[in-house]
Design a protein around this motif. Structure first.
Motif, PDB file in Angstrom:
ATOM      1  N   ILE A 150      25.660  58.046 -37.862  1.00  0.00           N
ATOM      2  CA  ILE A 150      26.418  57.851 -36.801  1.00  0.00           C
ATOM      3  C   ILE A 150      27.601  58.289 -36.199  1.00  0.00           C
ATOM      4  O   ILE A 150      27.723  58.898 -35.274  1.00  0.00           O
ATOM      5  CB  ILE A 150      26.565  56.196 -36.515  1.00  0.00           C
ATOM      6  CG1 ILE A 150      25.133  55.401 -36.600  1.00  0.00           C
ATOM      7  CG2 ILE A 150      27.247  55.880 -35.283  1.00  0.00           C
ATOM      8  CD1 ILE A 150      25.283  53.999 -36.914  1.00  0.00           C
ATOM      9  N   ILE A 188      25.152  49.237 -35.371  1.00  0.00           N
ATOM     10  CA  ILE A 188      24.135  49.032 -36.279  1.00  0.00           C
ATOM     11  C   ILE A 188      23.693  47.654 -36.111  1.00  0.00           C
ATOM     12  O   ILE A 188      22.561  47.330 -36.023  1.00  0.00           O
ATOM     13  CB  ILE A 188      24.634  49.273 -37.884  1.00  0.00           C
ATOM     14  CG1 ILE A 188      25.091  50.579 -38.011  1.00  0.00           C
ATOM     15  CG2 ILE A 188      23.318  48.739 -38.908  1.00  0.00           C
ATOM     16  CD1 ILE A 188      25.728  50.961 -39.155  1.00  0.00           C
ATOM     17  N   ASN A 222      15.439  56.451 -32.243  1.00  0.00           N
ATOM     18  CA  ASN A 222      15.737  55.219 -31.234  1.00  0.00           C
ATOM     19  C   ASN A 222      17.362  55.129 -31.310  1.00  0.00           C
ATOM     20  O   ASN A 222      17.981  55.115 -30.362  1.00  0.00           O
ATOM     21  CB  ASN A 222      15.221  53.987 -31.397  1.00  0.00           C
ATOM     22  CG  ASN A 222      13.707  53.722 -31.390  1.00  0.00           C
ATOM     23  OD1 ASN A 222      12.860  53.607 -32.367  1.00  0.00           O
ATOM     24  ND2 ASN A 222      13.053  54.210 -30.212  1.00  0.00           N
ATOM     25  N   LEU A 223      17.956  55.112 -32.501  1.00  0.00           N
ATOM     26  CA  LEU A 223      19.219  55.166 -32.719  1.00  0.00           C
ATOM     27  C   LEU A 223      19.903  56.304 -32.333  1.00  0.00           C
ATOM     28  O   LEU A 223      21.051  56.087 -31.636  1.00  0.00           O
ATOM     29  CB  LEU A 223      19.606  54.777 -34.529  1.00  0.00           C
ATOM     30  CG  LEU A 223      21.075  54.818 -34.587  1.00  0.00           C
ATOM     31  CD1 LEU A 223      21.781  53.598 -33.760  1.00  0.00           C
ATOM     32  CD2 LEU A 223      21.112  54.730 -36.141  1.00  0.00           C
ATOM     33  N   GLU A 224      19.332  57.545 -32.367  1.00  0.00           N
ATOM     34  CA  GLU A 224      19.957  58.739 -31.881  1.00  0.00           C
ATOM     35  C   GLU A 224      20.112  58.839 -30.198  1.00  0.00           C
ATOM     36  O   GLU A 224      21.033  59.311 -29.803  1.00  0.00           O
ATOM     37  CB  GLU A 224      19.300  60.164 -32.501  1.00  0.00           C
ATOM     38  CG  GLU A 224      19.964  61.056 -32.054  1.00  0.00           C
ATOM     39  CD  GLU A 224      19.269  62.526 -32.541  1.00  0.00           C
ATOM     40  OE1 GLU A 224      20.148  63.205 -33.122  1.00  0.00           O
ATOM     41  OE2 GLU A 224      17.893  62.787 -32.431  1.00  0.00           O
ATOM     42  N   LEU A 251      15.419  56.025 -36.606  1.00  0.00           N
ATOM     43  CA  LEU A 251      16.592  56.979 -36.301  1.00  0.00           C
ATOM     44  C   LEU A 251      16.437  57.582 -34.984  1.00  0.00           C
ATOM     45  O   LEU A 251      17.380  58.105 -34.360  1.00  0.00           O
ATOM     46  CB  LEU A 251      16.392  57.978 -37.354  1.00  0.00           C
ATOM     47  CG  LEU A 251      17.283  57.421 -38.772  1.00  0.00           C
ATOM     48  CD1 LEU A 251      17.118  58.377 -39.778  1.00  0.00           C
ATOM     49  CD2 LEU A 251      18.666  56.706 -38.649  1.00  0.00           C
ATOM     50  N   ILE A 294      23.983  49.045 -25.077  1.00  0.00           N
ATOM     51  CA  ILE A 294      22.654  48.626 -25.945  1.00  0.00           C
ATOM     52  C   ILE A 294      22.337  47.235 -25.596  1.00  0.00           C
ATOM     53  O   ILE A 294      23.217  46.230 -25.683  1.00  0.00           O
ATOM     54  CB  ILE A 294      22.880  48.756 -27.477  1.00  0.00           C
ATOM     55  CG1 ILE A 294      23.076  50.221 -27.657  1.00  0.00           C
ATOM     56  CG2 ILE A 294      21.881  48.047 -28.058  1.00  0.00           C
ATOM     57  CD1 ILE A 294      22.941  50.321 -29.115  1.00  0.00           C
ATOM     58  N   ASP A 330      19.940  56.117 -28.469  1.00  0.00           N
ATOM     59  CA  ASP A 330      21.076  55.081 -28.128  1.00  0.00           C
ATOM     60  C   ASP A 330      22.488  55.609 -28.143  1.00  0.00           C
ATOM     61  O   ASP A 330      23.517  55.460 -27.590  1.00  0.00           O
ATOM     62  CB  ASP A 330      21.163  53.833 -28.819  1.00  0.00           C
ATOM     63  CG  ASP A 330      20.056  52.885 -28.472  1.00  0.00           C
ATOM     64  OD1 ASP A 330      19.650  53.071 -27.091  1.00  0.00           O
ATOM     65  OD2 ASP A 330      19.462  52.136 -29.014  1.00  0.00           O
ATOM     66  N   TYR A 348      18.686  48.184 -36.312  1.00  0.00           N
ATOM     67  CA  TYR A 348      18.192  49.283 -37.298  1.00  0.00           C
ATOM     68  C   TYR A 348      18.051  48.663 -38.649  1.00  0.00           C
ATOM     69  O   TYR A 348      18.889  47.942 -38.997  1.00  0.00           O
ATOM     70  CB  TYR A 348      18.871  50.441 -37.331  1.00  0.00           C
ATOM     71  CG  TYR A 348      18.390  51.496 -38.245  1.00  0.00           C
ATOM     72  CD1 TYR A 348      17.537  52.458 -37.875  1.00  0.00           C
ATOM     73  CD2 TYR A 348      18.661  51.559 -39.514  1.00  0.00           C
ATOM     74  CE1 TYR A 348      16.980  53.397 -38.511  1.00  0.00           C
ATOM     75  CE2 TYR A 348      18.157  52.748 -40.343  1.00  0.00           C
ATOM     76  CZ  TYR A 348      17.289  53.291 -39.908  1.00  0.00           C
ATOM     77  OH  TYR A 348      16.782  54.518 -40.806  1.00  0.00           O
ATOM     78  N   TYR A 378      12.410  50.236 -34.367  1.00  0.00           N
ATOM     79  CA  TYR A 378      13.457  50.918 -34.311  1.00  0.00           C
ATOM     80  C   TYR A 378      13.805  51.708 -35.252  1.00  0.00           C
ATOM     81  O   TYR A 378      13.850  51.317 -36.301  1.00  0.00           O
ATOM     82  CB  TYR A 378      14.579  49.736 -33.871  1.00  0.00           C
ATOM     83  CG  TYR A 378      15.932  50.405 -33.442  1.00  0.00           C
ATOM     84  CD1 TYR A 378      16.156  50.373 -31.933  1.00  0.00           C
ATOM     85  CD2 TYR A 378      16.688  51.035 -34.231  1.00  0.00           C
ATOM     86  CE1 TYR A 378      17.169  50.751 -31.444  1.00  0.00           C
ATOM     87  CE2 TYR A 378      17.907  51.498 -33.601  1.00  0.00           C
ATOM     88  CZ  TYR A 378      17.981  51.511 -32.181  1.00  0.00           C
ATOM     89  OH  TYR A 378      19.331  52.041 -31.567  1.00  0.00           O
ATOM     90  N   SER A 393      21.839  47.337 -32.749  1.00  0.00           N
ATOM     91  CA  SER A 393      20.603  47.991 -32.579  1.00  0.00           C
ATOM     92  C   SER A 393      19.599  47.315 -33.130  1.00  0.00           C
ATOM     93  O   SER A 393      18.455  47.620 -32.833  1.00  0.00           O
ATOM     94  CB  SER A 393      20.839  49.559 -33.060  1.00  0.00           C
ATOM     95  OG  SER A 393      20.973  49.402 -34.387  1.00  0.00           O
TER      96      SER A 393
END
Length: 355
Positions: free
Chosen positions: A168, A188, A204-206, A202, A230, A208, A193, A200, A191
């Motif tokens: 992140i 975190i 999706n995380l990227e 990486l 989010i 976001d 994750y 969900y 999200s």
């Protein structure tokens, strides 16, 4: 006891990073695992290491599984590179690597491939990628076994702890943004994750992270940027509902339940997550009663510390016997819905009412 021992291992992205640095990459590599973002990242790292970009069209071949033949594999692997350190051949998302069937690729083809893998030229790097093996399939893939014996298998699971924080922070830093550790933890947590009940990853995380960067102002990412970008995830809402129940706020619990259902969440998925969260809270409570701290609990469970902290926040509001009773009720409700004894909505409302 509700928990089992967990042995922490070096993550595959760390292992392949070291192997790339020392040049210790065999001529057969299988990249697989739950975190496909890292599978694709590793593929790009291998290409960058061994392929001269000026000759990529000549020294790199991508063979699509749908039109794959043994002859095409052999021809591609045995063609000499022009100006690159090694010739690279990629077979992406190859079902036989997971022990699955591929239309047009027979058992005799697979047998012939397994034999050829013993004779890949040293001038070639054959990369095979795949997803996650089906846990219901007890028969281990012959190709996976051969890759482990003749080459190397890198199995990319989800990131955790410092690895996830680093992922992140690096992306915020690359965009010229600062981000405090507390805000990273909030991201975190919000999200979701690392929660198996939520689809969900990486990717999706990227996405976001990109949204947060786009909506932020100034040089620093603040908690408001995360909160505004989010939306509250399913896990957070379920925890909030269980917390409301523990405070005897049934009206609030009903509201959260209805919000979850109105938002389109499936009843079975919702029940599965409720059971999962109750199991986690029970495990954490048992460990705390035995005197284990956060680090020890995380080592045993192998999940993100943020989920453990969230579970800790409600453990004191339930007794161990009370949690077991509620968990049994959740299993009972699930069974009543699946057997048709109760309407889905009614069953969930009864669940909230009876606990």
């Amino acid at each position: 006891m509700a928990y089992q021992n967990y042995k922490k291992k070096e993550h595959a992205f760390q292992t392949i990073g070291k192997d790339l640095k020392t040049g210790d990459i065999p001529n057969l590599v299988l990249l697989c695992g739950e975190e496909q973002y890292l599978v694709h990242w590793a593929t790009e790292q291998l290409l960058e290491k061994y392929i001269n970009k000026a000759c990529q069209t000549l020294d790199f071949t991508r063979l699509e599984p749908e039109s794959l033949t043994i002859d095409s594999i052999r021809e591609s692997c045995e063609t000499l590179s022009m100006m690159s350190e090694r010739r690279v051949v990629l077979i992406p998302e190859f079902p036989p690597a997971l022990g699955q069937k591929l239309k047009g690729f027979s058992e005799s083809d697979e047998k012939e491939l397994l034999e050829y893998l013993k004779n890949i030229p040293d001038t070639c790097l054959l990369i095979i990628t795949a997803g996650v093996p089906d846990p219901k399939n007890k028969k281990k893939s012959k190709l996976l076994t051969a890759a482990a014996k003749l080459g190397r298998v890198y199995d990319f699971g989800p990131l955790s702890g410092a690895q996830l924080k680093s992922f992140i922070v690096k992306r915020f830093k690359a965009s010229g943004k600062l981000c405090r550790n507390s805000v990273v933890e909030l991201l975190i947590e919000d999200s979701g994750y690392g929660n198996k009940e939520i689809d969900y990853n990486l990717y999706n995380l990227e996405n976001d992270i990109k949204k947060i960067i786009a909506h932020s102002s100034g040089d620093e990412i603040v908690s408001a940027d995360v909160a505004l970008t989010i939306s509250t995830n399913l896990e957070t809402n379920v925890f909030a509902m269980l917390d409301a129940i523990s405070r005897n706020r049934k009206d609030e619990a009903y509201r959260l339940l209805h919000n979850l259902l109105v938002s389109g969440e499936g009843v079975y998925r919702l029940l599965a997550l409720i059971s999962s969260q109750l199991e986690l809270i029970l495990e954490v409570k048992e460990m705390r009663e035995e005197g284990l701290g956060l680090a020890q609990i995380q080592k045993h469970l192998g999940i993100h510390e943020f989920r453990i902290k969230k579970a800790m926040s409600v453990t004191e509001k339930y007794s161990t016997e009370g949690l077991k009773r509620i968990l049994s009720k959740a299993y009972e409700i699930d069974g009543n819905i699946k057997t048709g004894l109760l309407d889905q909505m009614l069953a969930l409302e009864l669940f909230v009412a009876e606990i």
